[in-house]
Design an enzyme around this catalytic site. Structure first.
Site, PDB file in Angstrom:
ATOM      1  N   CYS A 111       2.902  61.233  -5.259  1.00 15.71           N
ATOM      2  CA  CYS A 111       3.375  61.951  -6.442  1.00 15.71           C
ATOM      3  C   CYS A 111       2.279  62.251  -7.461  1.00 15.71           C
ATOM      4  CB  CYS A 111       4.507  61.163  -7.102  1.00 15.71           C
ATOM      5  SG  CYS A 111       5.900  60.873  -5.997  1.00 15.71           S
ATOM      6  N   HIS A 253       5.208  64.464 -13.780  1.00 24.30           N
ATOM      7  CA  HIS A 253       5.847  64.388 -12.469  1.00 24.30           C
ATOM      8  C   HIS A 253       7.342  64.157 -12.662  1.00 24.30           C
ATOM      9  CE1 HIS A 253       7.146  63.137  -8.598  1.00 24.30           C
ATOM     10  NE2 HIS A 253       7.214  61.853  -8.904  1.00 24.30           N
ATOM     11  N   ASN A 283      13.086  64.812  -6.906  1.00 27.65           N
ATOM     12  CA  ASN A 283      11.678  64.421  -6.869  1.00 27.65           C
ATOM     13  C   ASN A 283      11.018  65.105  -5.670  1.00 27.65           C
ATOM     14  OD1 ASN A 283       9.219  63.103  -6.424  1.00 27.65           O
ATOM     15  ND2 ASN A 283      10.006  61.080  -6.926  1.00 27.65           N
TER      16      ASN A 283
END
Length: 327
Positions: A111, A253, A283
């Site tokens: 990520c 993020h 996500n």
């Protein structure tokens, strides 16, 4: 001399699954998922691949920047879920785009990946080694998701985002990044290519074990993120001698609404300075920052000359932040 973002692009698979669809797979509900994560739906690949999404996001970024593929001399793709091992995804993107003059390679930092790829491109451009870079985050996380695990399948989605950077006059900001490998067990996924078939062997049924899909200690990741992200943002502002009130927005993020809200609270900043789109995409790992950046760019929400902070965090554990002047 520094790298200036001069165009963005993204690609989202049209097929989506909302929380009610997820509730057909595991014991959960729309209300439960929304309350704990902020996610409403996520987009899932069908015919698309990590490479095809990366190429399309890159194509749209080049069009937005007014840059021809032949002008690109560096392509970086951040991914943990490429559909190819060899050649690297970046080389396949080069082929799809016709960017025949580019040097290409992939990065894997989960990520935090797009942020580190962005920092890498910035460093290369600052040295004069390259003049035009295409930086892409692309993920097919649905291929790594255990759709029987309620703790993870509610979170992840697929997609790709890209940014074009060109050398230009401007301030070069120093990025701040950190890693703690000894805490990596908080978010893991074992490779399905872990057996050579000669001195070790994995039976086909073993490849369906939980360890071959993403596994996460949700509480550990949450505590890590809400502590580390505000700290690294304070650090990047301090080392670059930039005041917090100079920052127009924070592009984080997109992992969890509660994390973003906690970061805003700890920074004592209004939540309006923390745009979110995780409700639509979930996500998407290294794709989340560039997808959000592209949406902000195309909606005209980033003013020329404004300072923005990019911040990523995830498996490794790895996290970091960078400052950019929007052009």
């Amino acid at each position: 001399m520094t790298g200036i973002i001069c165009g963005t692009g993204s690609y989202i698979p049209p097929y989506s699954m909302d929380n009610n669809d997820i509730a057909k797979l595991v014991e959960t509900s729309d209300e439960w998922i929304r309350e704990r994560t902020g996610v409403v739906r996520r987009h899932i690949i069908q015919e698309e691949t990590t490479v095809s999404m990366a190429a399309e996001a890159g194509r749209r970024a080049l069009e937005n920047a007014g840059v021809a593929p032949e002008e690109v001399d560096l392509i970086l793709v951040s991914t943990i879920s490429s559909n190819v091992i060899l050649p690297c995804a970046a080389c396949d993107v080069q082929k799809e785009l016709g960017a025949k003059n580019a040097t290409c390679f992939d990065l894997n930092a989960a990520c935090t990946g797009f942020l580190l790829a962005y920092n890498t491109a910035e460093a290369y451009l600052a040295t004069g080694a390259y003049k035009t870079a295409l930086v892409i985050g692309s993920e097919s996380l649905s291929n790594l998701t255990n759709w029987k695990d309620r703790g993870t399948c509610i979170l992840f989605g697929d997609g790709a985002g890209a940014a074009v950077l060109k050398t230009g006059e401007g301030r070069m900001y120093r990025p701040v990044t950190h890693s703690q490998g000894h805490k990596g067990e908080a978010l893991t996924c074992k490779s399905r290519h872990s057996s050579n078939g000669l001195t070790s062997h994995a039976e086909p049924e073993e490849l369906t074990h939980d360890e071959y899909f993403m596994q996460m200690d949700g509480q550990a990741v949450f505590k890590f993120a809400v502590r580390s992200v505000p700290e690294v943002i304070h650090e990047v502002l301090r080392v670059n001698e930039v005041e917090q009130n100079e920052i127009a927005c924070y592009v984080l993020h997109q992992a969890n609404r509660r994390i973003v809200e906690a970061v805003a609270k700890r920074l004592d900043e209004p939540i309006e300075k923390f745009p979110m789109n995780l409700q639509e995409y979930g996500n998407t790992s290294s794709a989340s920052i560039p997808i959000l950046l592209d949406e902000l760019n195309r909606a005209g929400k980033l003013e020329k000359g404004s300072k923005i902070v990019l911040a990523g965090f995830g498996a490794g554990l790895t996290w970091g932040a960078s400052i950019a002047d929007w052009q």
